[in-house]
Design a protein around this motif. Structure first.
Motif, PDB file in Angstrom:
ATOM      1  N   LEU A  88     -14.462   5.456 -13.165  1.00  0.00           N
ATOM      2  CA  LEU A  88     -13.149   5.540 -12.516  1.00  0.00           C
ATOM      3  C   LEU A  88     -13.257   6.174 -11.134  1.00  0.00           C
ATOM      4  CD1 LEU A  88     -10.076   5.124 -12.667  1.00  0.00           C
ATOM      5  CD2 LEU A  88      -9.923   7.397 -13.705  1.00  0.00           C
ATOM      6  N   GLU A  89     -14.004   7.274 -11.032  1.00  0.00           N
ATOM      7  CA  GLU A  89     -14.155   7.938  -9.734  1.00  0.00           C
ATOM      8  C   GLU A  89     -14.835   7.025  -8.718  1.00  0.00           C
ATOM      9  OE1 GLU A  89     -15.064   9.399 -12.586  1.00  0.00           O
ATOM     10  OE2 GLU A  89     -13.917  11.247 -12.746  1.00  0.00           O
ATOM     11  N   THR A  90     -15.836   6.278  -9.165  1.00  0.00           N
ATOM     12  CA  THR A  90     -16.521   5.340  -8.269  1.00  0.00           C
ATOM     13  C   THR A  90     -15.567   4.263  -7.780  1.00  0.00           C
ATOM     14  OG1 THR A  90     -18.618   5.735  -9.394  1.00  0.00           O
ATOM     15  CG2 THR A  90     -18.448   3.721  -8.084  1.00  0.00           C
ATOM     16  N   ALA A  91     -14.754   3.731  -8.696  1.00  0.00           N
ATOM     17  CA  ALA A  91     -13.793   2.688  -8.316  1.00  0.00           C
ATOM     18  C   ALA A  91     -12.784   3.222  -7.298  1.00  0.00           C
ATOM     19  CB  ALA A  91     -13.088   2.145  -9.553  1.00  0.00           C
ATOM     20  N   ILE A  92     -12.291   4.418  -7.514  1.00  0.00           N
ATOM     21  CA  ILE A  92     -11.318   5.017  -6.591  1.00  0.00           C
ATOM     22  C   ILE A  92     -11.951   5.282  -5.233  1.00  0.00           C
ATOM     23  CG2 ILE A  92      -9.917   7.069  -6.154  1.00  0.00           C
ATOM     24  CD1 ILE A  92      -9.437   7.174  -9.219  1.00  0.00           C
ATOM     25  N   ASP A  93     -13.147   5.857  -5.231  1.00  0.00           N
ATOM     26  CA  ASP A  93     -13.839   6.123  -3.959  1.00  0.00           C
ATOM     27  C   ASP A  93     -14.136   4.834  -3.205  1.00  0.00           C
ATOM     28  OD1 ASP A  93     -13.780   8.817  -4.528  1.00  0.00           O
ATOM     29  OD2 ASP A  93     -15.865   8.899  -5.245  1.00  0.00           O
ATOM     30  N   THR A  94     -14.550   3.806  -3.919  1.00  0.00           N
ATOM     31  CA  THR A  94     -14.838   2.518  -3.282  1.00  0.00           C
ATOM     32  C   THR A  94     -13.568   1.912  -2.707  1.00  0.00           C
ATOM     33  OG1 THR A  94     -16.658   2.186  -4.842  1.00  0.00           O
ATOM     34  CG2 THR A  94     -15.922   0.255  -3.610  1.00  0.00           C
ATOM     35  N   LEU A  95     -12.455   2.045  -3.422  1.00  0.00           N
ATOM     36  CA  LEU A  95     -11.174   1.552  -2.909  1.00  0.00           C
ATOM     37  C   LEU A  95     -10.807   2.268  -1.615  1.00  0.00           C
ATOM     38  CD1 LEU A  95      -8.685  -0.247  -3.260  1.00  0.00           C
ATOM     39  CD2 LEU A  95      -7.677   1.571  -4.644  1.00  0.00           C
ATOM     40  N   ARG A  96     -10.994   3.569  -1.572  1.00  0.00           N
ATOM     41  CA  ARG A  96     -10.711   4.327  -0.337  1.00  0.00           C
ATOM     42  C   ARG A  96     -11.585   3.840   0.818  1.00  0.00           C
ATOM     43  NH1 ARG A  96     -10.592   9.565  -3.612  1.00  0.00           N
ATOM     44  NH2 ARG A  96      -8.386   9.887  -3.949  1.00  0.00           N
ATOM     45  N   LEU A  97     -12.874   3.670   0.529  1.00  0.00           N
ATOM     46  CA  LEU A  97     -13.809   3.237   1.575  1.00  0.00           C
ATOM     47  C   LEU A  97     -13.491   1.831   2.076  1.00  0.00           C
ATOM     48  CD1 LEU A  97     -17.159   4.639   0.143  1.00  0.00           C
ATOM     49  CD2 LEU A  97     -15.895   5.469   2.135  1.00  0.00           C
ATOM     50  N   THR A  98     -13.154   0.916   1.172  1.00  0.00           N
ATOM     51  CA  THR A  98     -12.828  -0.446   1.621  1.00  0.00           C
ATOM     52  C   THR A  98     -11.527  -0.459   2.399  1.00  0.00           C
ATOM     53  OG1 THR A  98     -11.808  -0.947  -0.530  1.00  0.00           O
ATOM     54  CG2 THR A  98     -14.074  -1.676  -0.200  1.00  0.00           C
ATOM     55  N   HIS A  99     -10.598   0.413   2.029  1.00  0.00           N
ATOM     56  CA  HIS A  99      -9.344   0.495   2.776  1.00  0.00           C
ATOM     57  C   HIS A  99      -9.608   0.985   4.201  1.00  0.00           C
ATOM     58  CE1 HIS A  99      -5.049   0.830   3.351  1.00  0.00           C
ATOM     59  NE2 HIS A  99      -5.208   2.079   3.775  1.00  0.00           N
ATOM     60  N   LEU A 100     -10.436   2.015   4.319  1.00  0.00           N
ATOM     61  CA  LEU A 100     -10.782   2.523   5.647  1.00  0.00           C
ATOM     62  C   LEU A 100     -11.585   1.498   6.449  1.00  0.00           C
ATOM     63  CD1 LEU A 100     -11.735   6.218   4.822  1.00  0.00           C
ATOM     64  CD2 LEU A 100      -9.735   5.410   6.094  1.00  0.00           C
ATOM     65  N   ALA A 101     -12.521   0.828   5.805  1.00  0.00           N
ATOM     66  CA  ALA A 101     -13.321  -0.188   6.493  1.00  0.00           C
ATOM     67  C   ALA A 101     -12.438  -1.330   6.974  1.00  0.00           C
ATOM     68  CB  ALA A 101     -14.414  -0.722   5.570  1.00  0.00           C
ATOM     69  N   GLY A 102     -11.439  -1.672   6.188  1.00  0.00           N
ATOM     70  CA  GLY A 102     -10.515  -2.731   6.585  1.00  0.00           C
ATOM     71  C   GLY A 102      -9.652  -2.352   7.767  1.00  0.00           C
ATOM     72  N   LYS A 103      -9.382  -1.070   7.912  1.00  0.00           N
ATOM     73  CA  LYS A 103      -8.596  -0.609   9.056  1.00  0.00           C
ATOM     74  C   LYS A 103      -9.426  -0.531  10.333  1.00  0.00           C
ATOM     75  CE  LYS A 103      -4.917   2.006   6.959  1.00  0.00           C
ATOM     76  NZ  LYS A 103      -4.147   3.225   7.034  1.00  0.00           N
ATOM     77  N   GLN A 104     -10.731  -0.296  10.179  1.00  0.00           N
ATOM     78  CA  GLN A 104     -11.581  -0.105  11.342  1.00  0.00           C
ATOM     79  C   GLN A 104     -12.142  -1.410  11.895  1.00  0.00           C
ATOM     80  OE1 GLN A 104     -14.443   2.665   9.891  1.00  0.00           O
ATOM     81  NE2 GLN A 104     -13.049   4.398  10.004  1.00  0.00           N
ATOM     82  N   ALA A 105     -12.151  -2.452  11.111  1.00  0.00           N
ATOM     83  CA  ALA A 105     -12.686  -3.743  11.558  1.00  0.00           C
ATOM     84  C   ALA A 105     -11.764  -4.830  11.021  1.00  0.00           C
ATOM     85  CB  ALA A 105     -14.111  -3.929  11.027  1.00  0.00           C
ATOM     86  N   VAL A 106     -12.197  -6.062  11.133  1.00  0.00           N
ATOM     87  CA  VAL A 106     -11.426  -7.158  10.559  1.00  0.00           C
ATOM     88  C   VAL A 106     -11.396  -6.947   9.050  1.00  0.00           C
ATOM     89  CG1 VAL A 106     -11.354  -9.643  10.178  1.00  0.00           C
ATOM     90  CG2 VAL A 106     -12.074  -8.735  12.391  1.00  0.00           C
ATOM     91  N   ASN A 107     -10.190  -6.948   8.475  1.00  0.00           N
ATOM     92  CA  ASN A 107     -10.052  -6.671   7.045  1.00  0.00           C
ATOM     93  C   ASN A 107     -10.377  -7.912   6.234  1.00  0.00           C
ATOM     94  OD1 ASN A 107      -9.441  -5.762   4.519  1.00  0.00           O
ATOM     95  ND2 ASN A 107      -7.443  -4.939   5.069  1.00  0.00           N
ATOM     96  N   ILE A 108     -11.593  -7.960   5.714  1.00  0.00           N
ATOM     97  CA  ILE A 108     -12.025  -9.115   4.937  1.00  0.00           C
ATOM     98  C   ILE A 108     -11.723  -8.934   3.462  1.00  0.00           C
ATOM     99  CG2 ILE A 108     -13.873  -9.741   6.516  1.00  0.00           C
ATOM    100  CD1 ILE A 108     -15.766  -8.274   4.480  1.00  0.00           C
ATOM    101  N   PHE A 109     -11.161  -7.814   3.064  1.00  0.00           N
ATOM    102  CA  PHE A 109     -10.987  -7.496   1.653  1.00  0.00           C
ATOM    103  C   PHE A 109      -9.666  -7.969   1.066  1.00  0.00           C
ATOM    104  CE2 PHE A 109     -13.874  -4.215   3.344  1.00  0.00           C
ATOM    105  CZ  PHE A 109     -14.997  -4.562   2.630  1.00  0.00           C
ATOM    106  N   THR A 110      -8.717  -8.344   1.910  1.00  0.00           N
ATOM    107  CA  THR A 110      -7.438  -8.817   1.390  1.00  0.00           C
ATOM    108  C   THR A 110      -7.105 -10.174   1.983  1.00  0.00           C
ATOM    109  OG1 THR A 110      -6.240  -7.654   3.118  1.00  0.00           O
ATOM    110  CG2 THR A 110      -6.501  -6.495   1.037  1.00  0.00           C
TER     111      THR A 110
END
Length: 150
Positions: A88-110
């Motif tokens: 669960l902690e890994t999933a939450i941390d990964t979600l945070r990181l992908t959200h930040l990565a999507g804000k900093q570059a082209v958001n390929i995750f959604t």
């Protein structure tokens, strides 16, 4: 590896009842797959750069997440995966990181951010965040301890 994960996904998705021996095999596989996902989850973040758009580790990680989502959709496997301490902690941390990565570059995750016009969405990471949210939701389903963590 991706093909093997697709075969596992097909077996897990079957609606046929499973024997207790098959369930024991699924539990051991669930432990292994959860461990692999936890080790490799940050590989998906490499997909934000154009040079790593076909990174094999990232593609394997995406498929691992799909299998874990499917496994947590089954009540028999859900309780076992809910008890894993750091999934669960890994999933939450990964979600945070992908959200930040999507804000900093082209958001390929959604899907909403990757559509330009009417073309079809073909990037392998599209939907990754929604699958992370599905996994987090499944891990919290009827589990007060995990709900409190989130």
């Amino acid at each position: 590896r991706v093909t093997l994960l697709e075969l596992i996904m097909a077996k897990v998705s079957e609606k046929n009842p499973v024997t207790s021996e098959e369930m024991n095999v699924f539990m051991r596989h669930a432990d292994f797959l959860a461990g692999c996902f936890q080790e490799k989850c940050e590989a998906v973040l490499k997909l934000t750069s154009a040079t790593d758009a076909e990174d094999e580790e990232a593609l394997v990680t995406i498929r691992l997440l799909d299998v874990l989502c499917e496994m947590t959709s089954s009540n028999k496997q859900l309780e076992h995966l809910q008890a894993l301490p750091s999934l669960l902690e890994t999933a939450i941390d990964t979600l945070r990181l992908t959200h930040l990565a999507g804000k900093q570059a082209v958001n390929i995750f959604t899907a909403t951010h990757t559509m330009t016009g009417q073309e079809e969405i073909s990037h392998p990471a599209v939907g990754f965040k929604s699958h992370l949210i599905r996994l987090i939701g499944n891990l919290c389903y009827k589990n007060k301890k995990n709900q409190d963590k989130v």
